[in-house]
Design a protein around this motif. Structure first.
Motif, PDB file in Angstrom:
ATOM      1  N   PHE A   1      -9.743   1.656   5.506  1.00  0.00           N
ATOM      2  CA  PHE A   1      -8.831   0.679   6.109  1.00  0.00           C
ATOM      3  C   PHE A   1      -9.535  -0.593   6.585  1.00  0.00           C
ATOM      4  CE2 PHE A   1      -4.415   1.982   6.178  1.00  0.00           C
ATOM      5  CZ  PHE A   1      -4.504   3.257   5.637  1.00  0.00           C
TER       6      PHE A   1
ATOM      7  N   GLY B   1     -11.464   2.175  -1.195  1.00  0.00           N
ATOM      8  CA  GLY B   1     -10.548   2.252  -0.070  1.00  0.00           C
ATOM      9  C   GLY B   1     -11.215   2.074   1.283  1.00  0.00           C
TER      10      GLY B   1
ATOM     11  N   LEU C   1      -9.720  -2.471   3.366  1.00  0.00           N
ATOM     12  CA  LEU C   1      -8.360  -2.913   3.035  1.00  0.00           C
ATOM     13  C   LEU C   1      -7.954  -4.105   3.888  1.00  0.00           C
ATOM     14  CD1 LEU C   1      -5.984   0.195   2.691  1.00  0.00           C
ATOM     15  CD2 LEU C   1      -6.065  -1.781   1.168  1.00  0.00           C
TER      16      LEU C   1
ATOM     17  N   THR D   1      -1.652   6.391   1.291  1.00  0.00           N
ATOM     18  CA  THR D   1      -3.058   6.313   1.707  1.00  0.00           C
ATOM     19  C   THR D   1      -3.515   7.636   2.318  1.00  0.00           C
ATOM     20  OG1 THR D   1      -2.366   5.425   3.834  1.00  0.00           O
ATOM     21  CG2 THR D   1      -3.003   3.828   2.140  1.00  0.00           C
TER      22      THR D   1
ATOM     23  N   LEU E   1      -4.672  -1.786  -3.749  1.00  0.00           N
ATOM     24  CA  LEU E   1      -3.737  -2.677  -3.063  1.00  0.00           C
ATOM     25  C   LEU E   1      -2.917  -3.381  -4.142  1.00  0.00           C
ATOM     26  CD1 LEU E   1      -2.734  -4.169  -0.474  1.00  0.00           C
ATOM     27  CD2 LEU E   1      -4.484  -5.889  -0.959  1.00  0.00           C
TER      28      LEU E   1
ATOM     29  N   VAL F   1      -9.687  -1.158  -4.517  1.00  0.00           N
ATOM     30  CA  VAL F   1     -10.373  -1.599  -3.299  1.00  0.00           C
ATOM     31  C   VAL F   1     -11.803  -1.056  -3.357  1.00  0.00           C
ATOM     32  CG1 VAL F   1     -10.289  -1.566  -0.764  1.00  0.00           C
ATOM     33  CG2 VAL F   1      -8.156  -1.533  -2.081  1.00  0.00           C
TER      34      VAL F   1
ATOM     35  N   THR G   1       0.871  -1.173   0.000  1.00  0.00           N
ATOM     36  CA  THR G   1       0.000   0.000   0.000  1.00  0.00           C
ATOM     37  C   THR G   1       0.910   1.226   0.000  1.00  0.00           C
ATOM     38  OG1 THR G   1      -0.039  -0.060   2.424  1.00  0.00           O
ATOM     39  CG2 THR G   1      -1.906  -1.069   1.269  1.00  0.00           C
TER      40      THR G   1
ATOM     41  N   SER H   1     -15.103  -0.562  -2.136  1.00  0.00           N
ATOM     42  CA  SER H   1     -15.620  -0.751  -0.777  1.00  0.00           C
ATOM     43  C   SER H   1     -16.962  -1.489  -0.778  1.00  0.00           C
ATOM     44  CB  SER H   1     -15.741   0.594  -0.069  1.00  0.00           C
ATOM     45  OG  SER H   1     -16.692   1.401  -0.719  1.00  0.00           O
TER      46      SER H   1
ATOM     47  N   GLY I   1      -5.693   4.931  -0.460  1.00  0.00           N
ATOM     48  CA  GLY I   1      -6.265   3.624  -0.110  1.00  0.00           C
ATOM     49  C   GLY I   1      -7.105   3.023  -1.216  1.00  0.00           C
TER      50      GLY I   1
END
Lengths: 161, 581
Positions: free
Chosen positions: B117, B115, B120, B50, B340, B362, B47, B364, B337
């Motif tokens: 976390f 994105g 992720l 971010t 990846l 990513v 990564t 979501s 983010g």
């Protein structure tokens, strides 16, 4: 411009037996005349020249050819234009002097060092740079001049990323 | 927002961009876009940049990212259609939305945010589990601790906790340094991974004063690398911090440290890892920026892969670069983010047999947030962010930042600075972080902070001559368009409000900027003094933080009453594939 307010660099090299000396580029400070052997006459005229070409001519009376054997280490972008760390080493034999020029400084010749016989030809110093320009190092070896050039950027700073 | 599985299925779904392999259509399950075919015996997850975006974001990729000289038309300097064609991505697909600016607003509604976390974490855990934890490692390229009001308030401590839960084993840095040495060291004490930087050294004065360093003999402040055993093979990861920290940011944050690209020291270190430590692979975890990495890869030998960041380029495939020792692959893994990176290696004795690389968006809406991470994020945000939740304005257009010369976010900031500080001209830094806000959706102070949260936010108003203004523009412009990437610092052009100009990127420094005019059409005179407002100065300033100035302006309801937009006319770059047609 540089200065040799202490013992002359050549003498210090011999005394300390060290491979390099570090001098600080002292900008426009008054110059103290070298107090050393008679053949180390201070090259007053060369330091007064504005352009790099004139300074080289005044100092050496001849021109230099670029050589890969002159290794000039300088940052691409200076962190502080007032003290830019610049060094030179070379694999050339019979080196008698190493000089530094900053092309667009008010006076191009920044420093000149005599290298006594048997001394490792390696100089590190910090030069004051007025703006983005080429730094030229000249090594005098066996009576001939060899050079290396690198552009060093002096920026106003600021970022992205 | 409901999951629009159908939209994702309709898109090519395949995000795999295996080196040299055609993109493959994937199965019926939307989430199967994350089923990566097994390859090799080691997996490195990467990564980068971010910018502390804990929750999923909208982030529009650039429509102007010009490359000059050798960099012209070469990744990462491709945008929109040129990008899609180069990487074989269908225009109406989810990938097109993730990787480019093409029909951004329309696609944002279809594919949602990227994105976060917690999302992720779910994806990383899954990709680790796929190969077995002993065969995988996770690294981060820096700019992890900065980019939100929360991170700025906590000096990055929130992100250290998040990094620990995510399982980051090694990282390097850039904005991390702008919290200053003490905060950086305090954070690193809590960080379970390693902070790596082969190119940060003590200044001579600091070394003389016996300042702390990882290696006193060399003056290296941080550990340069780690060696991790994966499937019985030894993989070295070297850290390369952003080389121009004390130039791009106020020197006061890092007075004792000196940076730089440090090619020679890097080569020596690579040689030692290969010769003495007998590693089987060398990875450079880099915050150089992609153009710098592409050049470095042609000059330094012995590096298998450069995992790159800084310039926020989402490049789906590694770029192979030849050097005297072989080939080095160069990647860049986007920002905020959104992506990846998955690097699968077939490791052999003393070498990397082959690699596969995937840069996974990513999405979501396709990933279930990891509960533990979601809880941690909630816990970190709750006490601080509540104050910033008031809706202060509703934009009537898409707000984004990234493009070489201008973007609505910065036009807004410049207008706020000029209006609130009563200045003719405003200058605002060309940062590449900062989020995208959709038209018609209210924004809060937290959103304003996500565009402005830095440790030197003070605004200023000063008199500058026309010549000084031009010099600043020329200087920053050279950071973008110097034909030698080693002379670039990354980032985009300084944004100008109240001022229009013509720029010829392919010219040399000092001759790119011309025809400077005020908004009223009057030409800028070199000797005349102008009142200029700005922020993020590398020199100390005393004015109110920029977020207060922008917040005040937005609350006044004047948001877009004034005409926005500084006209920058480009010259000599017609047909450059770094400009959207």
């Amino acid at each position: 411009m540089t200065t040799t307010t202490g013992p002359h660099p050549t003498r210090r090299l011999i005394l300390q037996g060290t491979a390099s000396v570090v001098l600080f580029g002292l900008g426009n400070l008054a110059f103290a005349p070298a107090r050393a052997a008679a053949n180390d006459k201070y090259p007053e005229d060369a330091f007064k020249q504005k352009s790099e070409a004139d300074a080289i001519k005044a100092l050496y009376g001849k021109t230099a050819e670029p050589s890969e054997k002159v290794k000039l280490d300088a940052p691409e972008i200076a962190e502080n234009g007032a003290v830019v760390p610049i060094s030179v080493t070379t694999t050339l034999d019979k080196v008698t002097s190493i000089s530094f020029f900053v092309a667009e400084n008010p006076n191009a010749l920044a420093a000149s060092y005599r290298i006594p016989d048997g001394t490792m030809p390696s100089i590190a110093n910090r030069l004051k740079m007025a703006k983005t320009t080429n730094v030229v190092a000249i090594v005098e070896a066996d009576g001939k001049l060899f050079s290396a050039t690198k552009e060093v950027k002096v920026t106003v700073g600021g970022c992205g990323g | 927002m409901a999951i629009r599985r159908r939209d994702f299925l309709k898109s090519t779904a395949a995000v795999a961009a295996s080196l040299g392999l055609p993109r493959r259509a994937r199965g019926a399950e939307a989430a199967s876009i994350y089923d990566i075919e097994r390859f090799g015996n080691a997996r490195i997850l990467h990564t980068t940049d971010t910018h502390a975006q804990l929750n999923p974001v909208y982030f529009r990729e650039p429509s102007v990212n010009i490359g000059i000289g050798e960099m012209s038309g070469r990744p990462p300097h491709l945008v929109a259609r040129a990008f899609l064609e180069r990487f074989g991505i269908r225009p109406d697909s989810a990938d097109a939305y993730a990787f480019t600016s093409v029909e951004f607003e329309k696609s944002a509604g279809r594919f949602g945010k990227l994105g976060g976390f917690a999302h992720l974490k779910t994806l990383i855990d899954r990709l680790r589990a796929d190969v077995g934890d002993k065969h995988a490692m996770l690294v981060d390229g820096g700019d992890l601790w900065q980019g939100t009001g929360l991170a700025n308030t906590l000096q990055g401590r929130d992100m250290v906790e998040v990094a620990n839960l995510l399982g980051i084993e090694a990282m390097t840095g850039h904005w991390e340094f702008t919290y200053g040495e003490q905060a950086l060291r305090d954070n690193l004490e809590h960080f379970k991974g390693e902070f790596l930087a082969q190119n940060v050294f003590l200044t001579e004065e600091a070394a003389f004063n016996d300042s702390p360093a990882f290696d006193k003999a060399s003056g290296r402040v941080f550990k340069p690398s780690i060696i991790k055993e994966l499937s019985g093979h030894r993989v070295a990861v070297i850290g390369q911090a952003f080389p121009y920290v004390p130039i791009a940011h106020p020197k006061r944050f890092t007075p004792d440290w000196t940076f730089g690209i440090r090619e020679e020291e890097l080569q020596k270190h690579v040689d030692a890892l290969r010769g003495t430590d007998k590693v089987d692979a060398v990875i450079l975890l880099s915050h150089n920026g992609m153009d710098v990495d592409l050049k470095l890869a042609t000059r330094v030998t012995g590096i298998d892969v450069i995992l790159g960041g800084h310039t926020h380029d989402a490049v789906p495939q590694p770029i192979p670069m030849k050097n005297a020792g072989g080939t080095t692959l160069v990647t860049n893994a986007g920002s905020n983010g959104k992506f990846l990176a998955v690097l699968d290696l077939a490791l052999d004795k003393g070498k990397v047999g082959d690699v596969r690389y995937h840069l996974l968006p990513v999405y979501s809406e396709l990933l279930k947030p990891d509960p533990a991470m979601a809880e941690l994020i909630g816990k970190l945000r709750a006490p601080v962010v509540t104050d910033w939740s008031e809706k202060i304005a509703t934009p009537d257009r898409l707000l984004y930042r990234r493009d070489n010369f201008a973007g609505p976010v910065d036009e807004l900031i410049c207008t706020a600075l000029r209006t609130e500080l009563n200045a003719e001209i405003a200058l605002s830094p060309g940062f590449r972080w900062g989020l995208t806000a959709l038209s018609g959706q209210p924004i809060t102070m937290e959103d304003v902070l996500a565009e402005t949260a830095i440790t030197y936010p003070e605004t200023y108003v000063q008199e500058m001559t026309g010549a000084q203004i031009k010099d600043v523009l020329e200087d920053v412009c050279d950071n973008l368009f110097n034909t030698d990437p080693y002379y670039q610092q990354g980032g985009d052009m300084v944004r100008a409000g109240g001022l229009s100009y013509t720029c010829a990127p392919a010219n040399t420094m000092g001759s790119r900027i011309s025809e400077l005019k005020l908004d009223n059409g009057r030409a800028i005179s070199a000797s005349h003094h102008y009142k200029v407002a700005g922020w993020a100065s590398v020199n100390g300033q005393q004015g109110a933080p920029v977020w207060d100035v922008v917040g005040r302006y937005l609350r006044s309801g004047r948001m877009f009453q004034e005409r926005l937009g500084a006209g920058v006319t480009l010259k000599g770059v017609d047909g450059n594939p770094g400009i959207a047609g």
